[in-house]
Design an enzyme around this catalytic site. Sequence first.
Site, PDB file in Angstrom:
ATOM      1  N   ARG A   1      15.938 -14.101 -23.823  1.00 19.02           N
ATOM      2  CA  ARG A   1      16.791 -13.471 -24.820  1.00 19.02           C
ATOM      3  C   ARG A   1      18.047 -12.590 -24.216  1.00 19.02           C
ATOM      4  O   ARG A   1      18.346 -12.387 -22.812  1.00 19.02           O
ATOM      5  CB  ARG A   1      16.561 -11.740 -25.543  1.00 19.02           C
ATOM      6  CG  ARG A   1      15.270 -12.355 -26.677  1.00 19.02           C
ATOM      7  CD  ARG A   1      14.989 -11.257 -27.601  1.00 19.02           C
ATOM      8  NE  ARG A   1      15.699 -10.800 -28.697  1.00 19.02           N
ATOM      9  CZ  ARG A   1      16.107  -9.803 -29.039  1.00 19.02           C
ATOM     10  NH1 ARG A   1      14.940  -8.858 -28.750  1.00 19.02           N
ATOM     11  NH2 ARG A   1      16.384  -9.794 -30.091  1.00 19.02           N
TER      12      ARG A   1
ATOM     13  N   ASP B   1      21.290  -2.063 -26.006  1.00 23.11           N
ATOM     14  CA  ASP B   1      20.814  -3.430 -24.746  1.00 23.11           C
ATOM     15  C   ASP B   1      21.201  -3.777 -24.065  1.00 23.11           C
ATOM     16  O   ASP B   1      20.829  -3.970 -22.757  1.00 23.11           O
ATOM     17  CB  ASP B   1      20.734  -4.406 -26.259  1.00 23.11           C
ATOM     18  CG  ASP B   1      19.692  -4.335 -27.004  1.00 23.11           C
ATOM     19  OD1 ASP B   1      20.012  -3.178 -28.425  1.00 23.11           O
ATOM     20  OD2 ASP B   1      18.883  -4.983 -27.175  1.00 23.11           O
TER      21      ASP B   1
ATOM     22  N   ARG C   1      10.207  -5.879 -28.030  1.00 23.03           N
ATOM     23  CA  ARG C   1      11.440  -5.823 -28.190  1.00 23.03           C
ATOM     24  C   ARG C   1      12.001  -4.438 -27.949  1.00 23.03           C
ATOM     25  O   ARG C   1      11.053  -3.773 -27.987  1.00 23.03           O
ATOM     26  CB  ARG C   1      11.727  -5.985 -29.822  1.00 23.03           C
ATOM     27  CG  ARG C   1      10.856  -5.816 -31.031  1.00 23.03           C
ATOM     28  CD  ARG C   1      10.648  -4.373 -31.286  1.00 23.03           C
ATOM     29  NE  ARG C   1      12.127  -3.617 -31.668  1.00 23.03           N
ATOM     30  CZ  ARG C   1      12.744  -2.977 -31.463  1.00 23.03           C
ATOM     31  NH1 ARG C   1      11.238  -2.097 -31.144  1.00 23.03           N
ATOM     32  NH2 ARG C   1      13.645  -1.907 -31.511  1.00 23.03           N
ATOM     33  N   GLY C   2      13.335  -4.511 -27.925  1.00 23.20           N
ATOM     34  CA  GLY C   2      13.874  -3.254 -27.510  1.00 23.20           C
ATOM     35  C   GLY C   2      13.865  -3.015 -25.874  1.00 23.20           C
ATOM     36  O   GLY C   2      13.685  -4.037 -24.785  1.00 23.20           O
ATOM     37  N   ALA C   3      15.185  -2.678 -25.468  1.00 19.77           N
ATOM     38  CA  ALA C   3      15.933  -3.209 -24.245  1.00 19.77           C
ATOM     39  C   ALA C   3      15.106  -3.060 -23.291  1.00 19.77           C
ATOM     40  O   ALA C   3      14.899  -3.610 -21.937  1.00 19.77           O
ATOM     41  CB  ALA C   3      17.267  -2.785 -24.059  1.00 19.77           C
TER      42      ALA C   3
ATOM     43  N   ASN D   1      24.668  -2.962 -28.856  1.00 19.02           N
ATOM     44  CA  ASN D   1      23.245  -2.319 -30.141  1.00 19.02           C
ATOM     45  C   ASN D   1      23.654  -3.072 -31.485  1.00 19.02           C
ATOM     46  O   ASN D   1      24.103  -4.060 -31.465  1.00 19.02           O
ATOM     47  CB  ASN D   1      23.604  -0.991 -30.124  1.00 19.02           C
ATOM     48  CG  ASN D   1      21.859  -0.630 -30.296  1.00 19.02           C
ATOM     49  OD1 ASN D   1      20.965  -0.341 -29.799  1.00 19.02           O
ATOM     50  ND2 ASN D   1      22.132   0.105 -31.421  1.00 19.02           N
ATOM     51  N   LYS D   2      22.245  -2.963 -31.875  1.00 19.62           N
ATOM     52  CA  LYS D   2      21.613  -3.197 -32.711  1.00 19.62           C
ATOM     53  C   LYS D   2      22.624  -3.634 -33.397  1.00 19.62           C
ATOM     54  O   LYS D   2      23.507  -2.937 -34.335  1.00 19.62           O
ATOM     55  CB  LYS D   2      20.666  -3.051 -33.554  1.00 19.62           C
ATOM     56  CG  LYS D   2      20.388  -3.250 -34.932  1.00 19.62           C
ATOM     57  CD  LYS D   2      19.269  -4.695 -34.967  1.00 19.62           C
ATOM     58  CE  LYS D   2      18.465  -5.549 -33.709  1.00 19.62           C
ATOM     59  NZ  LYS D   2      18.461  -7.078 -33.266  1.00 19.62           N
TER      60      LYS D   2
ATOM     61  N   GLN E   1      13.883  -3.017 -38.348  1.00 18.36           N
ATOM     62  CA  GLN E   1      13.209  -1.674 -36.625  1.00 18.36           C
ATOM     63  C   GLN E   1      13.443  -0.842 -37.766  1.00 18.36           C
ATOM     64  O   GLN E   1      12.384   0.057 -36.616  1.00 18.36           O
ATOM     65  CB  GLN E   1      14.054  -2.797 -35.961  1.00 18.36           C
ATOM     66  CG  GLN E   1      13.636  -3.049 -35.420  1.00 18.36           C
ATOM     67  CD  GLN E   1      14.608  -4.478 -35.603  1.00 18.36           C
ATOM     68  OE1 GLN E   1      15.339  -4.386 -36.273  1.00 18.36           O
ATOM     69  NE2 GLN E   1      15.155  -5.357 -34.647  1.00 18.36           N
TER      70      GLN E   1
HETATM   71  O1  MRU Z   1      16.512  -6.728 -31.267  1.00 18.45           O
HETATM   72  P1  MRU Z   1      15.469  -5.942 -30.818  1.00 18.45           P
HETATM   73  O2  MRU Z   1      14.740  -4.636 -31.832  1.00 18.45           O
HETATM   74  O3  MRU Z   1      15.241  -5.712 -29.513  1.00 18.45           O
HETATM   75  O4  MRU Z   1      16.851  -5.108 -30.285  1.00 18.45           O
HETATM   76  C1  MRU Z   1      16.396  -3.413 -30.100  1.00 18.45           C
HETATM   77  C2  MRU Z   1      17.852  -2.665 -29.885  1.00 18.45           C
HETATM   78  O5  MRU Z   1      19.066  -2.844 -30.914  1.00 18.45           O
HETATM   79  C3  MRU Z   1      17.271  -0.895 -30.043  1.00 18.45           C
HETATM   80  O6  MRU Z   1      18.469  -0.061 -30.163  1.00 18.45           O
HETATM   81  C4  MRU Z   1      17.752  -1.180 -28.123  1.00 18.45           C
HETATM   82  O7  MRU Z   1      17.339  -2.581 -27.593  1.00 18.45           O
HETATM   83  C5  MRU Z   1      17.509  -0.063 -27.695  1.00 18.45           C
HETATM   84  S1  MRU Z   1      15.583   0.418 -27.358  1.00 18.45           S
HETATM   85  C6  MRU Z   1      15.342   1.504 -26.535  1.00 18.45           C
END
Ligand code: MRU
Length: 366
Positions: A93, A246, A53-55, A256-257, A205
């Site tokens: 996603r 993201d 996970r994470g962009a 973002n999250k 996370q």
């Molecule tokens: O749902 P996730 O865990 O994939 O979400 C990740 C985030 O929101 C991160 O903050 C974002 O991707 C930046 S990662 C460098």
Amino acid sequence: MKSAPQPLRPIWLDETNGDVNVIDQRSLPHELVVLELQNVDDTIYAIQEMVVRGAPLIGITAAYGVYLAVKTAPYGAAEDYLLTECNRIKAARPTAVNLQWAVDRVRSEIADLPHDDRLGAARRMAGIIAEEEAENCRLIGRHGMRLIESISQQKNGEPVNILTHCNAGWLATIAYGTATAPIYTAHDLGIDVHVWVDETRPLNQGARLTAWELGRHGVSHAVITDNAGGHLMQHGMVDIVIVGTDRTTYTGDVANKIGTYLKALAARDNGVPFYVALPSSTFDWTMRDGVAEIPIEERDPDEIRYIQGHTEDGLRTVLVPPADSPTANFAFDVTPARLVTGFITERGVCAATEDAVRALFPDRTV
Ligand code: MRU
């Protein structure tokens, strides 16, 4: 169980047999489990179920997914087979724009090649994307460190208190992280930093992954509830907020999250600078209005209903709300550009405005 190479990365290619290996982030911090991705279905599963996970990491995994599509294509597969597989990966996603960006980049690299050259080219391009993202994050660290250094000087060397949300560390990228890169760089240069880590419900996370990363690196930190940030800011206990993203529109709106927007509001109300760290792969060069246009993922309600933790019998999952209470699980929100102090990118720091973003990236198409 497979073991992971050092230094640890969240994804790596086994050069001997061409296998793609990933750390299963669902088990961290209590267990380090490595999974092997063998085909497109494995890739989609890993992205959807948040094994990865994470962009930026979603993008890198998707790039390797295209390589796996070529690797496992049935003999004599029709030309549109690859397109179908790429579209399936892209749909895994919706919010992280790196996913589509990376798939398109690998696909366009191999599209005009003779069949026999495609596998090597896809594998090479996925590796290039991974290394470019690592370098981008290293540079984000260099540029962002200056912001922390300047606060440290203003405070005469007293610890710089940084608040972050979710995990935008090396686990979410490939190395260094985005939001964490300036923190690691500052720490490694001897600047005194302390990080407030939002736990980041529902999947925690922050509490699970960011806290684990910072602890392994020896960075002073404390996990806080998602709702604590406003209180800390009111009492002068946060000097700067740095988060990842993201998808960010070229006009400066930041997805973002979920919960990031509330941190930005609290930061604005308390005069705390709010920075977003991102590689250029996370800019969306087609969208103007983030709130109206960025697709916000809604995930399985069970992620809210159940919480996972470690017991003496291993990882366990327990039910939190009444069994019959419905839940709604919005995974991201959009912080409007007006609340963002600036972007930390691989090319430097800029204001969260269309003009500033275009000036830093004149070669990218809008
Ligand atoms: O749902 P996730 O865990 O994939 O979400 C990740 C985030 O929101 C991160 O903050 C974002 O991707 C930046 S990662 C460098």
